[in-house]
Design a protein around this motif. Sequence first.
Motif, PDB file in Angstrom:
ATOM      1  N   ILE A 127       0.878  -1.308   0.108  1.00 44.66           N
ATOM      2  CA  ILE A 127      -0.159   0.060   0.034  1.00 44.66           C
ATOM      3  C   ILE A 127       1.421   1.427  -0.003  1.00 44.66           C
ATOM      4  N   ARG A 128       0.656   2.315  -0.666  1.00 43.94           N
ATOM      5  CA  ARG A 128       1.781   3.265  -1.234  1.00 43.94           C
ATOM      6  C   ARG A 128       1.584   4.525   0.174  1.00 43.94           C
ATOM      7  N   ILE A 129       0.842   4.703   0.669  1.00 47.65           N
ATOM      8  CA  ILE A 129       0.591   5.775   1.519  1.00 47.65           C
ATOM      9  C   ILE A 129       0.943   5.239   2.810  1.00 47.65           C
ATOM     10  N   ASP A 130       0.970   3.616   3.094  1.00 47.81           N
ATOM     11  CA  ASP A 130       1.662   3.551   4.505  1.00 47.81           C
ATOM     12  C   ASP A 130       2.839   2.037   4.704  1.00 47.81           C
ATOM     13  N   GLY A 131       2.798   1.664   3.405  1.00 51.09           N
ATOM     14  CA  GLY A 131       3.737   1.018   3.198  1.00 51.09           C
ATOM     15  C   GLY A 131       3.375  -0.683   3.531  1.00 51.09           C
ATOM     16  N   LYS A 132       2.240  -1.026   4.025  1.00 53.34           N
ATOM     17  CA  LYS A 132       1.687  -2.001   4.207  1.00 53.34           C
ATOM     18  C   LYS A 132       1.488  -3.306   3.075  1.00 53.34           C
ATOM     19  N   PRO A 133       2.434  -4.282   3.385  1.00 50.95           N
ATOM     20  CA  PRO A 133       3.174  -5.283   2.532  1.00 50.95           C
ATOM     21  C   PRO A 133       1.897  -6.523   2.633  1.00 50.95           C
ATOM     22  N   ASP A 134       1.661  -7.209   1.901  1.00 53.08           N
ATOM     23  CA  ASP A 134       1.333  -8.458   1.751  1.00 53.08           C
ATOM     24  C   ASP A 134       1.749  -9.562   0.641  1.00 53.08           C
ATOM     25  N   TYR A 135       1.781 -10.910   0.824  1.00 53.48           N
ATOM     26  CA  TYR A 135       2.808 -11.544  -0.185  1.00 53.48           C
ATOM     27  C   TYR A 135       1.261 -12.850  -0.306  1.00 53.48           C
ATOM     28  N   ALA A 136       1.365 -14.287  -1.768  1.00 48.77           N
ATOM     29  CA  ALA A 136       1.066 -15.031  -1.394  1.00 48.77           C
ATOM     30  C   ALA A 136       2.166 -16.032  -0.545  1.00 48.77           C
ATOM     31  N   ASP A 137       1.174 -17.174  -0.204  1.00 50.61           N
ATOM     32  CA  ASP A 137       1.572 -18.552   1.152  1.00 50.61           C
ATOM     33  C   ASP A 137       2.881 -18.470   0.068  1.00 50.61           C
ATOM     34  N   SER A 138       2.857 -18.601  -0.927  1.00 44.78           N
ATOM     35  CA  SER A 138       4.336 -19.706  -1.466  1.00 44.78           C
ATOM     36  C   SER A 138       5.768 -18.763  -1.958  1.00 44.78           C
ATOM     37  N   VAL A 139       5.249 -17.304  -1.306  1.00 42.28           N
ATOM     38  CA  VAL A 139       6.904 -17.394  -0.796  1.00 42.28           C
ATOM     39  C   VAL A 139       7.065 -16.189   0.462  1.00 42.28           C
ATOM     40  N   LYS A 140       5.967 -16.070   1.273  1.00 45.44           N
ATOM     41  CA  LYS A 140       6.281 -16.225   2.163  1.00 45.44           C
ATOM     42  C   LYS A 140       7.507 -16.020   3.109  1.00 45.44           C
TER      43      LYS A 140
END
Length: 119
Positions: A52-65
């Motif tokens: 998220i561009r405004i707060d930098g919160k990331p999210d990942y697919a389970d396969s790459v976590k």
Amino acid sequence: QVQLVESGGGLVQAGGSLRLSCAASGRTSSVYFMGWFRQAPGKEREFVASIIRIDGKPDYADSVKGRFTISMDNAKNTIYLQMNSLKPEDTGVYSCAVRLFGEFTYSYWGQGTQVTVSS
């Protein structure tokens, strides 16, 4: 309009690392999410990571976590994907995309960069 240019793909052995970059230009102030997707030969495109561009919160697919890290440099309108402990199944064309405020899908895409992981 938002233009996206990826770089950093290549050939690497299993267990190695690569860092992808995606530089955005144009209506960057309208960007809400920036994400990475990949498509392997004969397979559908799949989500890899987003931020998220405004707060930098990331999210990942389970396969790459635990192996991949998405980050951003807002001053440069650039996101990065640090990929460690690469596996042959990570092979594919990696594309950067953005989702704008008020929209529910990724509407602008880069041309993609090839990542090949040899066993």
